[in-house]
Scaffold this active site. Structure first.
Site, PDB file in Angstrom:
ATOM      1  N   GLU A 208      11.016  -4.525   5.593  1.00 53.76           N
ATOM      2  CA  GLU A 208       9.981  -3.914   6.425  1.00 53.76           C
ATOM      3  C   GLU A 208      10.289  -4.020   7.923  1.00 53.76           C
ATOM      4  O   GLU A 208       9.445  -3.703   8.752  1.00 53.76           O
ATOM      5  CB  GLU A 208       8.621  -4.559   6.129  1.00 53.76           C
ATOM      6  CG  GLU A 208       8.146  -4.384   4.696  1.00 53.76           C
ATOM      7  CD  GLU A 208       7.751  -2.967   4.346  1.00 53.76           C
ATOM      8  OE1 GLU A 208       7.891  -2.042   5.189  1.00 53.76           O
ATOM      9  OE2 GLU A 208       7.289  -2.761   3.214  1.00 53.76           O
TER      10      GLU A 208
ATOM     11  N   TYR B  52       0.814  -1.216   0.000  1.00 51.98           N
ATOM     12  CA  TYR B  52       0.000   0.000   0.000  1.00 51.98           C
ATOM     13  C   TYR B  52       0.847   1.265   0.000  1.00 51.98           C
ATOM     14  O   TYR B  52       0.316   2.366  -0.061  1.00 51.98           O
ATOM     15  CB  TYR B  52      -0.903   0.017   1.242  1.00 51.98           C
ATOM     16  CG  TYR B  52      -0.107  -0.101   2.521  1.00 51.98           C
ATOM     17  CD1 TYR B  52       0.473   1.021   3.109  1.00 51.98           C
ATOM     18  CD2 TYR B  52       0.104  -1.336   3.110  1.00 51.98           C
ATOM     19  CE1 TYR B  52       1.237   0.906   4.252  1.00 51.98           C
ATOM     20  CE2 TYR B  52       0.863  -1.455   4.263  1.00 51.98           C
ATOM     21  CZ  TYR B  52       1.421  -0.337   4.827  1.00 51.98           C
ATOM     22  OH  TYR B  52       2.191  -0.454   5.959  1.00 51.98           O
ATOM     23  N   GLY B  53       2.176   1.130   0.072  1.00 52.92           N
ATOM     24  CA  GLY B  53       3.030   2.300   0.242  1.00 52.92           C
ATOM     25  C   GLY B  53       4.119   2.411  -0.796  1.00 52.92           C
ATOM     26  O   GLY B  53       3.857   2.393  -1.997  1.00 52.92           O
ATOM     27  N   THR B  54       5.350   2.500  -0.345  1.00 46.56           N
ATOM     28  CA  THR B  54       6.477   2.798  -1.235  1.00 46.56           C
ATOM     29  C   THR B  54       6.858   1.651  -2.160  1.00 46.56           C
ATOM     30  O   THR B  54       7.673   1.842  -3.061  1.00 46.56           O
ATOM     31  CB  THR B  54       7.723   3.216  -0.430  1.00 46.56           C
ATOM     32  OG1 THR B  54       8.184   2.112   0.342  1.00 46.56           O
ATOM     33  CG2 THR B  54       7.419   4.413   0.460  1.00 46.56           C
ATOM     34  N   LEU B  55       6.290   0.463  -1.954  1.00 46.20           N
ATOM     35  CA  LEU B  55       6.583  -0.683  -2.830  1.00 46.20           C
ATOM     36  C   LEU B  55       5.628  -0.781  -4.021  1.00 46.20           C
ATOM     37  O   LEU B  55       5.818  -1.615  -4.906  1.00 46.20           O
ATOM     38  CB  LEU B  55       6.542  -1.994  -2.023  1.00 46.20           C
ATOM     39  CG  LEU B  55       7.655  -2.155  -0.999  1.00 46.20           C
ATOM     40  CD1 LEU B  55       7.347  -3.308  -0.058  1.00 46.20           C
ATOM     41  CD2 LEU B  55       8.993  -2.370  -1.696  1.00 46.20           C
TER      42      LEU B  55
END
Length: 174
Positions: A102, A27-30
């Site tokens: 993570e 849901y983020g920087t990936l």
């Protein structure tokens, strides 16, 4: 159709072992177009196959926090918004890399959540159908500052969004 003899089947499994794949929701920087997406493409990290776009069935707070402006999915089910992201099928090597990347379990915990498939690319037989629900692991946190729940809550993260909170890459932190 010929049946494979047990010894032939055993040799086949040794020569062509089954690879365990795991669904991961990012849901983020990936995500595609985000600062760490290249890590999902790096085959030295393992294999990651994009399956579809999805959103959480339950609401969660997605905040941008800390001195590095990191997106955090707070493990507070029922509060926040339906978070949008991407589902990938990853092999064990990529899963181990993602756990390291993570900081799992120190910063994030890998937990299962239920997702609704919104859009998919391709017609692979393993790809969940639009409108269906599926489970995937997500990296969320139960350890956070109390004031994070007072921050703006997002339904989708974009490092380059108009929120004005510039993500600081891991390389820039070191």
């Amino acid at each position: 159709m010929r049946k494979l003899l047990p010894t032939t089947l055993g040799i086949f499994r040794v020569l062509f072992p089954t690879v365990q794949m795991t669904y991961i929701f990012v849901y983020g920087t990936l995500k595609k177009g985000q600062p760490n997406y290249y890590r999902m493409l790096d085959i030295t990290n393992g294999k990651a196959e994009f399956l579809c776009y999805a959103r959480t069935v339950e609401k969660y707070p997605l905040v941008i926090a800390g001195k590095y402006n990191i997106p955090f999915l707070l493990n507070v089910p029922g509060k926040g918004q339906h978070v949008r992201g991407e589902i990938y099928s990853v092999d064990d090597q990529m899963l181990k890399f993602l756990d390291w990347f993570e900081s799992c379990p120190q910063m994030y915990q890998r937990t299962r959540i239920l997702l609704e498939v919104e859009h998919r690319i391709g017609e692979g037989e393993g790809t969940p159908k639009v409108g269906s629900t599926t489970e995937a692991f997500v990296y969320s946190t139960t350890t956070y500052e109390a004031e994070w729940l007072q921050k703006p809550i997002f339904d989708s993260y974009d490092a380059y969004g108009d929120h004005g909170l510039c993500y600081v890459t891991r390389e820039a932190r070191e």
